[in-house]
Design a protein around this motif. Structure first.
Motif, PDB file in Angstrom:
ATOM      1  N   ASN C  37       0.873  -1.139   0.291  1.00  0.00           N
ATOM      2  CA  ASN C  37      -0.112  -0.177   0.016  1.00  0.00           C
ATOM      3  C   ASN C  37       1.154   1.356  -0.198  1.00  0.00           C
ATOM      4  OD1 ASN C  37       0.652  -0.211   2.371  1.00  0.00           O
ATOM      5  ND2 ASN C  37      -0.827  -0.707   3.627  1.00  0.00           N
ATOM      6  N   ALA C  38       2.061   1.254  -0.110  1.00  0.00           N
ATOM      7  CA  ALA C  38       2.972   2.554   0.612  1.00  0.00           C
ATOM      8  C   ALA C  38       3.729   2.394  -0.992  1.00  0.00           C
ATOM      9  CB  ALA C  38       4.275   1.950   1.533  1.00  0.00           C
ATOM     10  N   THR C  39       3.923   1.251  -1.582  1.00  0.00           N
ATOM     11  CA  THR C  39       4.106   1.464  -2.701  1.00  0.00           C
ATOM     12  C   THR C  39       2.750   2.554  -3.337  1.00  0.00           C
ATOM     13  OG1 THR C  39       4.942  -0.329  -3.068  1.00  0.00           O
ATOM     14  CG2 THR C  39       5.110   0.633  -5.244  1.00  0.00           C
ATOM     15  N   LEU C  40       1.411   1.595  -3.642  1.00  0.00           N
ATOM     16  CA  LEU C  40       0.337   1.989  -4.103  1.00  0.00           C
ATOM     17  C   LEU C  40       0.340   3.626  -3.995  1.00  0.00           C
ATOM     18  CD1 LEU C  40      -2.473   1.795  -5.373  1.00  0.00           C
ATOM     19  CD2 LEU C  40      -3.307   1.248  -3.244  1.00  0.00           C
ATOM     20  N   TRP C  41       0.507   4.271  -2.157  1.00  0.00           N
ATOM     21  CA  TRP C  41       0.150   5.708  -2.965  1.00  0.00           C
ATOM     22  C   TRP C  41       1.335   6.651  -2.640  1.00  0.00           C
ATOM     23  CZ3 TRP C  41      -4.526   7.573  -1.673  1.00  0.00           C
ATOM     24  CH2 TRP C  41      -5.261   6.591  -1.463  1.00  0.00           C
ATOM     25  N   PHE C 106       2.200  16.528  -2.269  1.00  0.00           N
ATOM     26  CA  PHE C 106       1.563  15.186  -2.501  1.00  0.00           C
ATOM     27  C   PHE C 106       1.444  14.490  -2.249  1.00  0.00           C
ATOM     28  CE2 PHE C 106       1.660  17.997  -6.375  1.00  0.00           C
ATOM     29  CZ  PHE C 106       0.118  18.239  -7.044  1.00  0.00           C
ATOM     30  N   ALA C 107       2.702  13.460  -1.553  1.00  0.00           N
ATOM     31  CA  ALA C 107       1.940  12.748  -0.239  1.00  0.00           C
ATOM     32  C   ALA C 107       0.681  12.879   1.211  1.00  0.00           C
ATOM     33  CB  ALA C 107       3.404  11.782  -0.291  1.00  0.00           C
ATOM     34  N   THR C 120       4.400   9.351   4.244  1.00  0.00           N
ATOM     35  CA  THR C 120       5.256  10.443   4.218  1.00  0.00           C
ATOM     36  C   THR C 120       5.368   9.909   5.906  1.00  0.00           C
ATOM     37  OG1 THR C 120       3.514  11.995   4.196  1.00  0.00           O
ATOM     38  CG2 THR C 120       5.458  12.068   2.704  1.00  0.00           C
ATOM     39  N   SER C 121       4.661   9.198   6.105  1.00  0.00           N
ATOM     40  CA  SER C 121       4.450   9.119   8.794  1.00  0.00           C
ATOM     41  C   SER C 121       5.781   8.270   8.261  1.00  0.00           C
ATOM     42  CB  SER C 121       3.034   8.907   8.382  1.00  0.00           C
ATOM     43  OG  SER C 121       2.631   7.206   8.097  1.00  0.00           O
TER      44      SER C 121
END
Lengths: 77, 212, 250
Positions: C37-41, C106-107, C120-121
Protein backbone atom coordinates in the motif's frame (compact mmCIF):
# COMPACT_ATOMS: atom_id res chain seq x y z
CA UNK A 1 5.56 -7.01 37.55
CA UNK A 2 3.88 -6.67 34.23
CA UNK A 3 1.63 -3.99 35.65
CA UNK A 4 4.63 -2.24 37.11
CA UNK A 5 6.27 -2.19 33.68
CA UNK A 6 3.10 -0.80 32.16
CA UNK A 7 2.89 1.78 34.88
CA UNK A 8 6.37 2.91 34.05
CA UNK A 9 5.55 3.09 30.38
CA UNK A 10 2.42 5.13 30.82
CA UNK A 11 4.02 7.42 33.38
CA UNK A 12 6.97 7.94 31.10
CA UNK A 13 4.77 8.62 28.11
CA UNK A 14 2.75 11.14 30.10
CA UNK A 15 5.86 12.84 31.40
CA UNK A 16 7.30 12.99 27.89
CA UNK A 17 4.24 14.95 26.82
CA UNK A 18 5.33 17.76 29.17
CA UNK A 19 8.01 18.40 26.59
CA UNK A 20 5.32 19.55 24.21
CA UNK A 21 4.68 22.53 26.48
CA UNK A 22 8.22 23.69 25.80
CA UNK A 23 7.71 23.35 22.10
CA UNK A 24 4.46 25.27 22.38
CA UNK A 25 6.19 28.11 24.19
CA UNK A 26 8.95 28.10 21.62
CA UNK A 27 6.62 28.23 18.65
CA UNK A 28 4.48 30.86 20.32
CA UNK A 29 7.55 32.93 21.07
CA UNK A 30 8.72 32.78 17.46
CA UNK A 31 5.30 33.65 16.06
CA UNK A 32 4.64 36.38 18.61
CA UNK A 33 7.96 38.09 18.06
CA UNK A 34 7.47 37.83 14.32
CA UNK A 35 4.07 39.45 14.65
CA UNK A 36 5.28 42.30 16.84
CA UNK A 37 8.18 42.90 14.47
CA UNK A 38 5.87 42.74 11.49
CA UNK A 39 3.51 45.27 13.02
CA UNK A 40 6.36 47.66 13.62
CA UNK A 41 7.74 47.32 10.13
CA UNK A 42 5.14 45.72 7.86
CA UNK A 43 7.17 46.32 4.72
CA UNK A 44 9.93 44.00 5.92
CA UNK A 45 7.53 41.29 7.08
CA UNK A 46 7.05 39.51 3.77
CA UNK A 47 10.76 38.94 3.31
CA UNK A 48 11.05 37.22 6.69
CA UNK A 49 8.28 34.63 6.29
CA UNK A 50 10.85 32.00 5.34
CA UNK A 51 12.84 32.75 8.49
CA UNK A 52 9.63 32.52 10.50
CA UNK A 53 8.89 29.06 9.20
CA UNK A 54 12.44 27.89 9.74
CA UNK A 55 12.35 29.12 13.32
CA UNK A 56 9.00 27.53 13.95
CA UNK A 57 10.21 24.27 12.42
CA UNK A 58 13.25 24.17 14.70
CA UNK A 59 11.19 24.92 17.78
CA UNK A 60 8.52 22.45 16.79
CA UNK A 61 10.99 19.64 16.05
CA UNK A 62 11.83 19.35 19.72
CA UNK A 63 8.18 18.97 20.61
CA UNK A 64 7.93 16.26 17.98
CA UNK A 65 10.87 14.55 19.64
CA UNK A 66 9.00 14.42 22.93
CA UNK A 67 5.94 13.09 21.14
CA UNK A 68 8.15 10.46 19.56
CA UNK A 69 9.55 9.46 22.92
CA UNK A 70 6.01 9.07 24.22
CA UNK A 71 5.06 6.92 21.26
CA UNK A 72 8.17 4.81 21.64
CA UNK A 73 7.39 4.25 25.29
CA UNK A 74 3.83 3.28 24.51
CA UNK A 75 4.37 1.07 21.52
CA UNK A 76 7.95 0.10 21.01
CA UNK A 77 9.47 -0.80 24.35
CA UNK B 1 7.01 -5.25 25.55
CA UNK B 2 6.76 -8.83 24.49
CA UNK B 3 10.45 -9.40 24.98
CA UNK B 4 10.12 -7.96 28.44
CA UNK B 5 7.18 -10.24 29.09
CA UNK B 6 9.14 -13.25 27.93
CA UNK B 7 11.98 -12.41 30.25
CA UNK B 8 9.72 -11.94 33.23
CA UNK B 9 7.45 -14.84 32.34
CA UNK B 10 9.02 -17.39 34.71
CA UNK B 11 8.85 -14.93 37.57
CA UNK B 12 5.25 -14.19 36.78
CA UNK B 13 4.41 -17.88 36.75
CA UNK B 14 5.98 -18.25 40.12
CA UNK B 15 4.11 -15.34 41.56
CA UNK B 16 0.59 -16.09 40.56
CA UNK B 17 -1.48 -18.16 38.25
CA UNK B 18 -3.91 -15.42 37.41
CA UNK B 19 -1.37 -13.24 35.64
CA UNK B 20 -0.48 -15.93 33.13
CA UNK B 21 -4.14 -16.64 32.75
CA UNK B 22 -4.94 -13.08 31.75
CA UNK B 23 -1.92 -13.07 29.53
CA UNK B 24 -3.13 -16.04 27.55
CA UNK B 25 -6.57 -14.54 27.35
CA UNK B 26 -5.10 -11.38 25.98
CA UNK B 27 -3.01 -13.34 23.54
CA UNK B 28 -6.11 -15.13 22.33
CA UNK B 29 -7.97 -11.86 21.95
CA UNK B 30 -5.04 -10.47 20.11
CA UNK B 31 -4.94 -13.44 17.83
CA UNK B 32 -8.55 -12.82 16.86
CA UNK B 33 -7.72 -9.21 16.19
CA UNK B 34 -4.69 -10.14 14.15
CA UNK B 35 -6.77 -12.41 11.98
CA UNK B 36 -8.71 -9.27 11.18
CA UNK B 37 -5.84 -7.73 9.29
CA UNK B 38 -3.73 -9.96 7.14
CA UNK B 39 -0.61 -7.95 7.73
CA UNK B 40 -0.86 -8.34 11.45
CA UNK B 41 -0.53 -12.05 11.08
CA UNK B 42 2.23 -11.64 8.54
CA UNK B 43 4.34 -9.54 10.86
CA UNK B 44 3.93 -11.80 13.82
CA UNK B 45 5.30 -10.30 16.96
CA UNK B 46 6.42 -7.00 15.43
CA UNK B 47 2.87 -5.73 14.95
CA UNK B 48 2.60 -4.86 18.60
CA UNK B 49 4.84 -1.81 18.19
CA UNK B 50 4.72 1.09 15.84
CA UNK B 51 4.53 0.07 12.19
CA UNK B 52 7.06 2.83 11.57
CA UNK B 53 9.71 0.87 13.48
CA UNK B 54 9.11 -2.42 11.70
CA UNK B 55 12.51 -2.86 10.13
CA UNK B 56 11.36 -5.65 7.83
CA UNK B 57 9.45 -3.14 5.70
CA UNK B 58 12.22 -0.56 5.46
CA UNK B 59 13.86 -2.05 2.41
CA UNK B 60 10.58 -2.16 0.58
CA UNK B 61 9.71 1.46 1.36
CA UNK B 62 13.14 2.79 0.56
CA UNK B 63 13.26 0.88 -2.72
CA UNK B 64 9.88 2.13 -3.92
CA UNK B 65 10.56 5.63 -2.64
CA UNK B 66 13.75 5.80 -4.68
CA UNK B 67 11.91 4.49 -7.74
CA UNK B 68 9.14 7.06 -7.33
CA UNK B 69 11.61 9.88 -6.69
CA UNK B 70 13.63 8.91 -9.74
CA UNK B 71 10.50 8.88 -11.90
CA UNK B 72 9.33 12.26 -10.59
CA UNK B 73 12.79 13.76 -10.97
CA UNK B 74 13.12 12.45 -14.52
CA UNK B 75 9.71 13.71 -15.57
CA UNK B 76 10.14 17.08 -13.88
CA UNK B 77 13.62 17.80 -15.16
CA UNK B 78 12.98 16.53 -18.69
CA UNK B 79 9.40 17.56 -19.39
CA UNK B 80 7.56 19.59 -16.82
CA UNK B 81 10.02 22.20 -15.59
CA UNK B 82 11.43 23.20 -19.01
CA UNK B 83 7.88 23.47 -20.30
CA UNK B 84 6.67 25.62 -17.42
CA UNK B 85 9.72 27.85 -17.50
CA UNK B 86 9.24 28.14 -21.26
CA UNK B 87 5.61 29.12 -20.82
CA UNK B 88 6.50 31.65 -18.14
CA UNK B 89 9.27 33.21 -20.19
CA UNK B 90 6.96 33.22 -23.26
CA UNK B 91 4.38 35.04 -21.23
CA UNK B 92 7.02 37.42 -19.95
CA UNK B 93 8.12 38.01 -23.53
CA UNK B 94 4.55 38.52 -24.67
CA UNK B 95 3.93 40.99 -21.88
CA UNK B 96 7.13 42.87 -22.65
CA UNK B 97 6.29 42.84 -26.36
CA UNK B 98 2.80 44.08 -25.68
CA UNK B 99 4.13 46.78 -23.42
CA UNK B 100 6.59 47.85 -26.08
CA UNK B 101 3.85 47.83 -28.72
CA UNK B 102 1.69 49.90 -26.42
CA UNK B 103 4.60 52.28 -25.92
CA UNK B 104 5.00 52.50 -29.68
CA UNK B 105 1.31 53.21 -30.16
CA UNK B 106 1.48 55.82 -27.47
CA UNK B 107 4.44 57.43 -29.25
CA UNK B 108 2.50 57.31 -32.51
CA UNK B 109 -0.49 58.90 -30.85
CA UNK B 110 1.77 61.57 -29.43
CA UNK B 111 3.28 62.19 -32.88
CA UNK B 112 -0.17 62.40 -34.40
CA UNK B 113 -1.21 64.85 -31.72
CA UNK B 114 1.87 66.93 -32.36
CA UNK B 115 1.17 66.90 -36.10
CA UNK B 116 -2.43 67.89 -35.47
CA UNK B 117 -1.32 70.66 -33.17
CA UNK B 118 1.13 71.84 -35.78
CA UNK B 119 -1.51 71.78 -38.51
CA UNK B 120 -3.87 73.65 -36.25
CA UNK B 121 -1.24 76.27 -35.48
CA UNK B 122 -0.40 76.58 -39.17
CA UNK B 123 -4.03 77.00 -40.09
CA UNK B 124 -4.44 79.58 -37.38
CA UNK B 125 -1.37 81.47 -38.59
CA UNK B 126 -2.65 81.31 -42.16
CA UNK B 127 -6.03 82.59 -41.06
CA UNK B 128 -4.35 85.40 -39.14
CA UNK B 129 -2.31 86.26 -42.17
CA UNK B 130 -5.38 86.34 -44.37
CA UNK B 131 -7.21 88.44 -41.84
CA UNK B 132 -4.27 90.83 -41.64
CA UNK B 133 -4.06 91.08 -45.43
CA UNK B 134 -7.77 91.70 -45.71
CA UNK B 135 -7.61 94.26 -42.97
CA UNK B 136 -4.74 96.02 -44.68
CA UNK B 137 -6.61 96.03 -47.97
CA UNK B 138 -9.74 97.32 -46.37
CA UNK B 139 -7.70 99.92 -44.55
CA UNK B 140 -6.13 100.97 -47.81
CA UNK B 141 -9.48 101.25 -49.50
CA UNK B 142 -10.85 103.05 -46.52
CA UNK B 143 -7.89 105.42 -46.51
CA UNK B 144 -8.32 106.03 -50.19
CA UNK B 145 -12.03 106.63 -49.77
CA UNK B 146 -11.41 108.96 -46.85
CA UNK B 147 -8.76 110.81 -48.80
CA UNK B 148 -11.11 111.06 -51.75
CA UNK B 149 -13.89 112.29 -49.54
CA UNK B 150 -11.54 114.74 -47.86
CA UNK B 151 -10.39 116.02 -51.22
CA UNK B 152 -13.97 116.40 -52.39
CA UNK B 153 -14.95 118.13 -49.20
CA UNK B 154 -11.94 120.40 -49.50
CA UNK B 155 -12.81 121.15 -53.12
CA UNK B 156 -16.38 121.92 -52.23
CA UNK B 157 -15.33 124.03 -49.29
CA UNK B 158 -12.95 125.96 -51.54
CA UNK B 159 -15.67 126.46 -54.05
CA UNK B 160 -18.05 127.64 -51.39
CA UNK B 161 -15.38 129.95 -50.00
CA UNK B 162 -14.81 131.36 -53.42
CA UNK B 163 -18.45 131.92 -53.87
CA UNK B 164 -18.73 133.45 -50.44
CA UNK B 165 -15.77 135.65 -51.33
CA UNK B 166 -17.41 136.54 -54.59
CA UNK B 167 -20.66 137.26 -52.85
CA UNK B 168 -18.85 139.29 -50.24
CA UNK B 169 -16.86 141.14 -52.94
CA UNK B 170 -19.98 141.76 -54.88
CA UNK B 171 -21.70 142.92 -51.69
CA UNK B 172 -18.79 145.30 -50.94
CA UNK B 173 -18.91 146.50 -54.48
CA UNK B 174 -22.62 146.97 -54.25
CA UNK B 175 -22.25 148.81 -51.00
CA UNK B 176 -19.54 150.94 -52.47
CA UNK B 177 -21.50 151.82 -55.57
CA UNK B 178 -24.56 152.51 -53.42
CA UNK B 179 -22.42 154.67 -51.15
CA UNK B 180 -20.93 156.50 -54.08
CA UNK B 181 -24.31 156.99 -55.63
CA UNK B 182 -25.72 158.22 -52.33
CA UNK B 183 -22.73 160.51 -51.78
CA UNK B 184 -22.98 161.85 -55.28
CA UNK B 185 -26.68 162.48 -54.91
CA UNK B 186 -26.07 164.14 -51.56
CA UNK B 187 -23.32 166.32 -52.92
CA UNK B 188 -25.46 167.25 -55.87
CA UNK B 189 -28.48 168.01 -53.71
CA UNK B 190 -26.32 170.20 -51.56
CA UNK B 191 -25.44 171.96 -54.84
CA UNK B 192 -21.93 171.06 -54.82
CA UNK B 193 -19.68 170.29 -57.69
CA UNK B 194 -19.46 166.62 -58.38
CA UNK B 195 -15.96 165.43 -58.47
CA UNK B 196 -16.09 161.76 -59.11
CA UNK B 197 -12.57 160.97 -57.95
CA UNK B 198 -12.91 162.84 -54.75
CA UNK B 199 -16.11 161.09 -53.87
CA UNK B 200 -14.61 157.70 -54.65
CA UNK B 201 -11.64 158.35 -52.39
CA UNK B 202 -13.80 159.59 -49.57
CA UNK B 203 -16.19 156.58 -49.80
CA UNK B 204 -13.27 154.14 -49.96
CA UNK B 205 -11.71 155.87 -47.01
CA UNK B 206 -14.82 155.46 -44.94
CA UNK B 207 -15.57 151.91 -46.13
CA UNK B 208 -12.11 150.66 -45.32
CA UNK B 209 -12.82 151.21 -41.70
CA UNK B 210 -16.33 149.73 -41.84
CA UNK B 211 -15.93 146.65 -43.96
CA UNK B 212 -12.71 145.13 -42.84
CA UNK C 1 0.56 -3.53 24.10
CA UNK C 2 -2.36 -3.19 21.70
CA UNK C 3 -3.72 -6.22 23.51
CA UNK C 4 -4.28 -4.48 26.80
CA UNK C 5 -5.55 -1.21 25.42
CA UNK C 6 -8.47 -2.39 23.43
CA UNK C 7 -10.42 -3.62 26.39
CA UNK C 8 -10.43 -0.27 28.17
CA UNK C 9 -14.04 0.88 28.64
CA UNK C 10 -15.09 -0.95 25.53
CA UNK C 11 -13.40 1.57 23.26
CA UNK C 12 -11.12 0.25 20.57
CA UNK C 13 -8.01 2.31 20.06
CA UNK C 14 -5.95 1.42 17.04
CA UNK C 15 -4.32 4.74 16.26
CA UNK C 16 -1.27 3.16 14.69
CA UNK C 17 -2.95 0.45 12.63
CA UNK C 18 -3.46 2.88 9.76
CA UNK C 19 0.29 2.94 9.23
CA UNK C 20 0.71 -0.82 8.80
CA UNK C 21 2.29 -1.79 5.54
CA UNK C 22 0.49 -4.60 3.72
CA UNK C 23 1.20 -6.27 0.41
CA UNK C 24 -1.26 -5.15 -2.24
CA UNK C 25 -1.86 -8.58 -3.74
CA UNK C 26 -2.53 -11.42 -1.34
CA UNK C 27 -0.72 -12.02 1.90
CA UNK C 28 2.78 -13.14 2.54
CA UNK C 29 5.91 -11.36 3.63
CA UNK C 30 6.92 -7.89 2.55
CA UNK C 31 10.02 -8.28 0.43
CA UNK C 32 11.92 -5.30 -0.86
CA UNK C 33 10.23 -5.56 -4.24
CA UNK C 34 6.69 -6.38 -3.08
CA UNK C 35 4.12 -3.81 -4.22
CA UNK C 36 2.52 -2.64 -0.98
CA UNK C 37 0.00 0.00 0.00
CA UNK C 38 2.96 2.33 0.56
CA UNK C 39 4.01 1.68 -3.04
CA UNK C 40 0.48 2.36 -4.26
CA UNK C 41 0.16 5.72 -2.54
CA UNK C 42 3.64 6.87 -3.46
CA UNK C 43 2.89 5.94 -7.06
CA UNK C 44 -0.39 7.83 -6.85
CA UNK C 45 1.51 10.86 -5.59
CA UNK C 46 3.84 10.55 -8.57
CA UNK C 47 0.88 10.21 -10.93
CA UNK C 48 -0.78 13.29 -9.46
CA UNK C 49 2.41 15.29 -9.84
CA UNK C 50 2.80 14.17 -13.43
CA UNK C 51 -0.87 14.83 -14.07
CA UNK C 52 -0.63 18.35 -12.70
CA UNK C 53 2.75 19.42 -13.97
CA UNK C 54 2.77 17.64 -17.33
CA UNK C 55 -0.83 17.19 -18.45
CA UNK C 56 -1.96 20.34 -16.71
CA UNK C 57 0.48 22.38 -18.75
CA UNK C 58 0.14 20.58 -22.09
CA UNK C 59 -1.72 23.58 -23.54
CA UNK C 60 1.37 25.78 -23.02
CA UNK C 61 -1.14 28.60 -22.93
CA UNK C 62 -0.09 32.21 -22.54
CA UNK C 63 -3.32 32.69 -20.62
CA UNK C 64 -3.29 29.62 -18.32
CA UNK C 65 -6.25 27.47 -17.40
CA UNK C 66 -6.79 26.36 -13.81
CA UNK C 67 -4.44 23.37 -13.73
CA UNK C 68 -1.72 25.31 -15.46
CA UNK C 69 -2.15 28.18 -13.01
CA UNK C 70 -1.65 25.78 -10.10
CA UNK C 71 1.39 24.22 -11.76
CA UNK C 72 2.88 27.65 -12.39
CA UNK C 73 2.09 28.70 -8.83
CA UNK C 74 4.01 25.70 -7.47
CA UNK C 75 6.87 26.31 -9.89
CA UNK C 76 7.05 30.00 -9.02
CA UNK C 77 6.90 29.36 -5.29
CA UNK C 78 9.70 26.79 -5.20
CA UNK C 79 11.77 28.66 -7.76
CA UNK C 80 11.57 31.86 -5.73
CA UNK C 81 12.38 29.96 -2.55
CA UNK C 82 15.50 28.40 -4.04
CA UNK C 83 16.59 31.69 -5.54
CA UNK C 84 15.96 33.70 -2.38
CA UNK C 85 17.64 31.29 0.01
CA UNK C 86 20.54 29.82 -1.96
CA UNK C 87 21.14 32.51 -4.55
CA UNK C 88 21.46 32.26 -8.30
CA UNK C 89 23.97 29.40 -8.26
CA UNK C 90 21.53 27.24 -6.31
CA UNK C 91 19.10 27.20 -9.23
CA UNK C 92 21.07 24.31 -10.75
CA UNK C 93 19.59 22.09 -8.05
CA UNK C 94 16.08 23.47 -8.46
CA UNK C 95 14.65 20.32 -10.15
CA UNK C 96 15.69 18.20 -7.21
CA UNK C 97 14.20 20.59 -4.66
CA UNK C 98 11.04 20.76 -6.75
CA UNK C 99 10.91 16.95 -6.79
CA UNK C 100 11.16 16.82 -3.01
CA UNK C 101 8.55 19.52 -2.51
CA UNK C 102 6.04 18.03 -4.93
CA UNK C 103 6.47 14.52 -3.58
CA UNK C 104 6.05 15.51 0.04
CA UNK C 105 3.17 17.85 -0.69
CA UNK C 106 1.23 15.31 -2.70
CA UNK C 107 2.01 12.43 -0.37
CA UNK C 108 0.78 14.55 2.55
CA UNK C 109 -2.39 15.63 0.79
CA UNK C 110 -3.20 12.17 -0.53
CA UNK C 111 -2.72 10.79 2.97
CA UNK C 112 -5.60 13.01 4.10
CA UNK C 113 -8.07 11.09 1.95
CA UNK C 114 -10.09 8.65 4.04
CA UNK C 115 -8.85 5.04 3.88
CA UNK C 116 -5.59 6.20 2.32
CA UNK C 117 -2.07 5.43 3.48
CA UNK C 118 0.31 8.15 4.59
CA UNK C 119 3.70 7.24 3.19
CA UNK C 120 5.36 10.34 4.65
CA UNK C 121 4.47 9.22 8.17
CA UNK C 122 7.05 6.46 7.89
CA UNK C 123 10.46 7.23 9.26
CA UNK C 124 12.06 5.02 6.61
CA UNK C 125 10.68 7.27 3.88
CA UNK C 126 11.44 10.60 5.50
CA UNK C 127 14.85 9.44 6.69
CA UNK C 128 15.69 8.43 3.13
CA UNK C 129 14.59 11.83 1.88
CA UNK C 130 16.58 13.60 4.59
CA UNK C 131 19.65 11.44 4.12
CA UNK C 132 19.59 12.06 0.38
CA UNK C 133 19.67 15.76 1.14
CA UNK C 134 22.27 15.40 3.90
CA UNK C 135 24.69 13.21 1.96
CA UNK C 136 24.15 15.17 -1.22
CA UNK C 137 24.74 18.50 0.50
CA UNK C 138 27.83 17.27 2.35
CA UNK C 139 29.39 15.81 -0.79
CA UNK C 140 28.49 18.95 -2.70
CA UNK C 141 30.06 21.13 -0.03
CA UNK C 142 33.36 19.25 -0.17
CA UNK C 143 33.38 19.12 -3.97
CA UNK C 144 32.61 22.82 -4.35
CA UNK C 145 34.72 24.22 -1.52
CA UNK C 146 37.25 21.53 -0.62
CA UNK C 147 38.51 21.78 2.93
CA UNK C 148 37.15 25.32 3.09
CA UNK C 149 33.81 23.64 3.73
CA UNK C 150 35.05 22.77 7.23
CA UNK C 151 34.96 26.53 7.93
CA UNK C 152 31.28 25.92 8.54
CA UNK C 153 32.26 24.47 11.92
CA UNK C 154 35.01 26.96 12.75
CA UNK C 155 33.20 30.10 13.80
CA UNK C 156 35.80 32.72 12.96
CA UNK C 157 33.77 35.56 14.47
CA UNK C 158 33.87 34.01 17.96
CA UNK C 159 36.72 34.47 20.47
CA UNK C 160 39.55 32.01 19.89
CA UNK C 161 39.07 30.23 23.21
CA UNK C 162 35.45 29.51 22.44
CA UNK C 163 36.02 28.20 18.94
CA UNK C 164 36.75 24.53 19.75
CA UNK C 165 33.65 24.36 21.94
CA UNK C 166 31.56 25.97 19.24
CA UNK C 167 33.10 23.61 16.69
CA UNK C 168 31.90 20.61 18.69
CA UNK C 169 28.44 22.11 19.03
CA UNK C 170 28.28 22.98 15.34
CA UNK C 171 29.44 19.47 14.45
CA UNK C 172 26.74 17.91 16.59
CA UNK C 173 24.08 20.20 15.20
CA UNK C 174 25.27 19.37 11.70
CA UNK C 175 24.83 15.65 12.26
CA UNK C 176 21.50 16.11 14.01
CA UNK C 177 20.18 17.84 10.90
CA UNK C 178 19.03 14.70 9.06
CA UNK C 179 17.46 13.37 12.25
CA UNK C 180 15.36 16.42 12.94
CA UNK C 181 14.78 16.92 9.23
CA UNK C 182 13.20 13.50 8.87
CA UNK C 183 11.50 13.09 12.24
CA UNK C 184 9.84 16.49 12.00
CA UNK C 185 7.96 15.48 8.87
CA UNK C 186 7.16 11.93 9.94
CA UNK C 187 6.25 13.00 13.46
CA UNK C 188 3.90 15.76 12.34
CA UNK C 189 2.05 13.58 9.87
CA UNK C 190 1.94 10.59 12.21
CA UNK C 191 0.76 12.67 15.17
CA UNK C 192 -2.03 14.30 13.22
CA UNK C 193 -3.32 11.06 11.78
CA UNK C 194 -3.07 9.24 15.10
CA UNK C 195 -4.96 12.02 16.89
CA UNK C 196 -7.72 11.91 14.27
CA UNK C 197 -7.89 8.16 14.75
CA UNK C 198 -8.17 8.52 18.52
CA UNK C 199 -11.04 10.98 18.13
CA UNK C 200 -12.63 8.59 15.66
CA UNK C 201 -12.48 5.84 18.27
CA UNK C 202 -14.30 8.09 20.75
CA UNK C 203 -17.09 8.53 18.19
CA UNK C 204 -18.25 5.00 19.05
CA UNK C 205 -19.81 6.37 22.25
CA UNK C 206 -23.04 8.06 21.26
CA UNK C 207 -22.91 10.70 23.98
CA UNK C 208 -19.61 12.20 22.88
CA UNK C 209 -19.88 11.43 19.19
CA UNK C 210 -20.85 15.01 18.15
CA UNK C 211 -17.89 16.45 20.07
CA UNK C 212 -15.69 13.85 18.50
CA UNK C 213 -16.89 14.65 14.99
CA UNK C 214 -16.35 18.37 15.53
CA UNK C 215 -12.88 17.62 16.86
CA UNK C 216 -12.10 15.43 13.84
CA UNK C 217 -13.22 18.22 11.52
CA UNK C 218 -11.03 20.74 13.29
CA UNK C 219 -8.06 18.39 13.31
CA UNK C 220 -8.59 17.68 9.64
CA UNK C 221 -8.41 21.39 8.87
CA UNK C 222 -5.26 21.67 10.93
CA UNK C 223 -3.79 18.65 9.14
CA UNK C 224 -4.41 20.24 5.74
CA UNK C 225 -2.42 23.23 6.96
CA UNK C 226 0.27 21.00 8.47
CA UNK C 227 0.57 19.01 5.23
CA UNK C 228 1.39 22.18 3.33
CA UNK C 229 3.59 23.73 6.01
CA UNK C 230 5.66 20.58 6.55
CA UNK C 231 6.30 20.25 2.82
CA UNK C 232 7.29 23.91 2.78
CA UNK C 233 9.51 23.55 5.83
CA UNK C 234 11.23 20.43 4.51
CA UNK C 235 11.93 22.21 1.24
CA UNK C 236 13.14 25.44 2.77
CA UNK C 237 15.46 23.58 5.15
CA UNK C 238 16.83 21.73 2.14
CA UNK C 239 17.49 25.12 0.58
CA UNK C 240 19.18 26.36 3.76
CA UNK C 241 21.46 23.31 3.89
CA UNK C 242 22.19 23.76 0.21
CA UNK C 243 23.16 27.36 0.85
CA UNK C 244 25.53 26.20 3.61
CA UNK C 245 27.16 23.83 1.16
CA UNK C 246 27.48 26.41 -1.59
CA UNK C 247 28.54 29.33 0.61
CA UNK C 248 30.08 28.01 3.85
CA UNK C 249 31.28 30.35 6.54
CA UNK C 250 29.14 32.54 8.74
Amino acid sequence: MENLGQLGQYLGAGLACIGMAGAAMGVGNVAGNYLSGALRNPSAAASQTATLFIGMAFAEALGIFSFLVALLLLFAV
Amino acid sequence: MFSLLQQTAPVVVEHSETVTHTETAQAAAHGADAAHAAADAAHGASNAGMPQLDISTFGNQIFWLLVVLAVIYWVLSRVALPRISGVISDRQGAITGDLMAAEEFKQKAKDAEAAYDKALADARAEANKIIAANKAEIQKELDAAIAHADAEIAARAGESEKRIGEIRASAVEDARSVARDVTEALVQSFGGNVDQNLINDAVDQRLKGALQ
Amino acid sequence: MAVTEEEVEGLVFHPMDQFIIKPLFGGGDVHWFTPTNATLWMALAALCIIGLLVFGTRGRAIIPNRLQSIAELLYGMVHKMVEDVTGKDGLKYFPYVMTLFCFILFANFLALLPKSFSSTSHIAVTATLALLVFVGVTVLGFVKNGTHFLGLFWVSSAPLALRPVLAVIELISYFVRPVSHSIRLAGNVMAGHAVIKVFAAFAAVAAIAPVSIVAITAMYGLEVLVALIQAYVFTILTCVYLKDALHPGH
